[in-house]
Design an enzyme around this catalytic site. Sequence first.
Site, PDB file in Angstrom:
ATOM      1  N   SER A   1     -24.371   6.425  20.540  1.00 14.00           N
ATOM      2  CA  SER A   1     -24.837   5.755  19.456  1.00 14.00           C
ATOM      3  C   SER A   1     -25.313   4.407  20.029  1.00 14.00           C
ATOM      4  O   SER A   1     -26.191   3.791  19.349  1.00 14.00           O
ATOM      5  CB  SER A   1     -24.029   5.643  18.447  1.00 14.00           C
ATOM      6  N   HIS A   2     -25.166   3.883  21.097  1.00 14.28           N
ATOM      7  CA  HIS A   2     -25.579   2.672  21.828  1.00 14.28           C
ATOM      8  C   HIS A   2     -26.228   2.660  23.202  1.00 14.28           C
ATOM      9  O   HIS A   2     -25.950   1.837  24.081  1.00 14.28           O
ATOM     10  CB  HIS A   2     -24.430   1.501  21.792  1.00 14.28           C
TER      11      HIS A   2
ATOM     12  N   GLU B   1     -24.622   6.366  14.701  1.00 13.81           N
ATOM     13  CA  GLU B   1     -24.252   7.684  14.643  1.00 13.81           C
ATOM     14  C   GLU B   1     -24.733   8.374  13.456  1.00 13.81           C
ATOM     15  O   GLU B   1     -25.014   9.600  13.542  1.00 13.81           O
ATOM     16  CB  GLU B   1     -22.785   7.461  14.449  1.00 13.81           C
TER      17      GLU B   1
HETATM   18  P1  NDP Z   1     -15.376   4.336  17.359  1.00 12.53           P
HETATM   19  O1  NDP Z   1     -14.467   4.767  15.911  1.00 12.53           O
HETATM   20  O2  NDP Z   1     -15.822   5.417  18.269  1.00 12.53           O
HETATM   21  O3  NDP Z   1     -14.274   3.750  18.362  1.00 12.53           O
HETATM   22  C1  NDP Z   1     -13.652   2.557  18.134  1.00 12.53           C
HETATM   23  C2  NDP Z   1     -12.445   2.208  18.920  1.00 12.53           C
HETATM   24  O4  NDP Z   1     -11.495   3.131  18.931  1.00 12.53           O
HETATM   25  C3  NDP Z   1     -12.963   2.259  20.491  1.00 12.53           C
HETATM   26  O5  NDP Z   1     -12.493   1.310  21.398  1.00 12.53           O
HETATM   27  C4  NDP Z   1     -12.467   3.736  20.973  1.00 12.53           C
HETATM   28  O6  NDP Z   1     -12.331   4.075  22.312  1.00 12.53           O
HETATM   29  C5  NDP Z   1     -10.865   3.920  20.352  1.00 12.53           C
HETATM   30  N1  NDP Z   1     -10.798   5.262  19.610  1.00 12.53           N
HETATM   31  C6  NDP Z   1     -11.474   6.311  19.028  1.00 12.53           C
HETATM   32  N2  NDP Z   1     -10.787   7.500  18.965  1.00 12.53           N
HETATM   33  C7  NDP Z   1      -9.443   7.211  19.521  1.00 12.53           C
HETATM   34  C8  NDP Z   1      -8.460   7.819  19.405  1.00 12.53           C
HETATM   35  N3  NDP Z   1      -8.451   9.296  18.892  1.00 12.53           N
HETATM   36  N4  NDP Z   1      -7.309   7.147  19.790  1.00 12.53           N
HETATM   37  C9  NDP Z   1      -7.299   5.901  20.304  1.00 12.53           C
HETATM   38  N5  NDP Z   1      -8.340   5.237  20.539  1.00 12.53           N
HETATM   39  C10 NDP Z   1      -9.681   5.738  19.850  1.00 12.53           C
HETATM   40  O7  NDP Z   1     -16.371   3.305  17.286  1.00 12.53           O
HETATM   41  P2  NDP Z   1     -17.256   2.687  16.020  1.00 12.53           P
HETATM   42  O8  NDP Z   1     -18.077   4.090  15.689  1.00 12.53           O
HETATM   43  O9  NDP Z   1     -16.532   2.149  15.117  1.00 12.53           O
HETATM   44  O10 NDP Z   1     -18.438   1.901  16.722  1.00 12.53           O
HETATM   45  C11 NDP Z   1     -19.193   2.153  17.942  1.00 12.53           C
HETATM   46  C12 NDP Z   1     -19.719   1.096  18.831  1.00 12.53           C
HETATM   47  O11 NDP Z   1     -20.855   0.735  17.828  1.00 12.53           O
HETATM   48  C13 NDP Z   1     -19.143  -0.107  19.146  1.00 12.53           C
HETATM   49  O12 NDP Z   1     -19.334  -0.043  20.601  1.00 12.53           O
HETATM   50  C14 NDP Z   1     -19.714  -1.170  18.438  1.00 12.53           C
HETATM   51  O13 NDP Z   1     -19.766  -2.407  19.342  1.00 12.53           O
HETATM   52  C15 NDP Z   1     -21.055  -0.756  18.225  1.00 12.53           C
HETATM   53  N6  NDP Z   1     -21.826  -1.293  17.170  1.00 12.53           N
HETATM   54  C16 NDP Z   1     -22.702  -2.476  17.430  1.00 12.53           C
HETATM   55  C17 NDP Z   1     -23.414  -3.094  16.511  1.00 12.53           C
HETATM   56  C18 NDP Z   1     -24.229  -4.155  16.662  1.00 12.53           C
HETATM   57  O14 NDP Z   1     -24.948  -4.510  15.990  1.00 12.53           O
HETATM   58  N7  NDP Z   1     -24.227  -4.512  17.927  1.00 12.53           N
HETATM   59  C19 NDP Z   1     -23.163  -2.800  15.109  1.00 12.53           C
HETATM   60  C20 NDP Z   1     -21.966  -1.844  14.820  1.00 12.53           C
HETATM   61  C21 NDP Z   1     -21.525  -1.187  15.910  1.00 12.53           C
HETATM   62  P3  NDP Z   1     -12.964   5.103  23.006  1.00 12.53           P
HETATM   63  O15 NDP Z   1     -14.233   4.457  23.354  1.00 12.53           O
HETATM   64  O16 NDP Z   1     -12.283   5.359  24.466  1.00 12.53           O
HETATM   65  O17 NDP Z   1     -13.227   6.385  22.364  1.00 12.53           O
END
Ligand code: NDP
Length: 340
Positions: free
Chosen positions: A50-51, A192
């Site tokens: 997604s990024h 996403e």
């Molecule tokens: P996710 O819900 O996919 O993941 C959030 C965090 O939780 C990650 O560090 C991930 O690690 C961890 N995680 C996920 N599943 C598990 C699990 N089962 N057990 C343990 N840890 C887990 O992320 P979001 O969808 O909330 O966000 C995605 C991205 O979007 C982020 O990188 C954020 O910076 C970006 N974003 C950027 C914006 C902008 O304006 N620049 C705006 C909004 C979001 P892992 O990666 O290892 O799965």
Amino acid sequence: MAQDQDRIRISFEQVRQLAERPLLRCGISREHADAMVDAVSLAEADDAKSHGLYRILGCVEAVRSGKVDPGARPEVVPTSGAVVRIDAKGGFALHPLRVGRPLLAEKAKQFGIAALAVNNCYHFSALWADIEPLAEQGLVALSCTIGAYNVALAGGSTPAFGTNPFAFAFPRGTGRTPFVFDLSSSVVAKGEIELRRRAGESLPPGWAVDSQGAPTTSPEEALKGAILPFGGHKGAALGLMVELLAGPLIGDLRSAEAFTADPKDAGPLRGGYLMLAIDPGHFAGGEGKLDAADAWLTSLAEQHRPARLPGTRRHAARRRSMAEGVLVSRPLHDQLLELC
Ligand code: NDP
């Protein structure tokens, strides 16, 4: 180059080229392009799609619409003490962050804790890429920024704040991958939902409401309505905190204000970005405690399987991508080649 019907496997270097050509072609300066290519390619390799490469489309749109200045020169604003301020002058955020990060690290080492505020910038990428370099040099780091104005309060039905991501990185010693988590305040990032729309897939229940406030699994309806905060009122509280820290605290826009001012191209919103760095050397912990923390994290990962620590999926994907190549969506690959 291995291929299947929907995806194509290319080398990391080819991912970088795929990202770089459209950026340079639409007039983005070398400094900005370098920082953007680094972040987007790494996200693609980390299977944080997604990024990843998909974000290049929005960046090109944002330059073509005249919203983002592709050659903006970030200006370091004079400050005293442990604060670094950068005026991004209406350009993308990653180059200013690259300018500010060494200054932030220097101040954190001097004062124990320091803050970097970047104003008037367009941030579109994953936050972990901004703070991992600080943890790799032994600093603890936190960062946040406003995101797309699409998230409802817990129990609400219309947008109240942005997807507002928040990231944390903790060092684990020389040569060790830092502990990092990075999450949006919403159930998912808006990107996403957009990826699901492009793929013609529906959303899992509980992600979003439509413009009438009714639960929806349609990406189109969700984009007209609102995404839900993660964890109900707890995620909403975190989202509000980010909105205040990356907006009013540093003299910048709230996501609603940024949305109102936005020409509604596919690019990111204008706004602010706050990053904090902490030098453990100034606190009582010391090396012994940090080594013990590292051992604790290792034991958690080993003793609680199949549960895992945040960041481990992404870092495993990075190792796989570097060894075997990166699996990229074929339609996106072709679209980016056409943009060139
Ligand atoms: P996710 O819900 O996919 O993941 C959030 C965090 O939780 C990650 O560090 C991930 O690690 C961890 N995680 C996920 N599943 C598990 C699990 N089962 N057990 C343990 N840890 C887990 O992320 P979001 O969808 O909330 O966000 C995605 C991205 O979007 C982020 O990188 C954020 O910076 C970006 N974003 C950027 C914006 C902008 O304006 N620049 C705006 C909004 C979001 P892992 O990666 O290892 O799965």
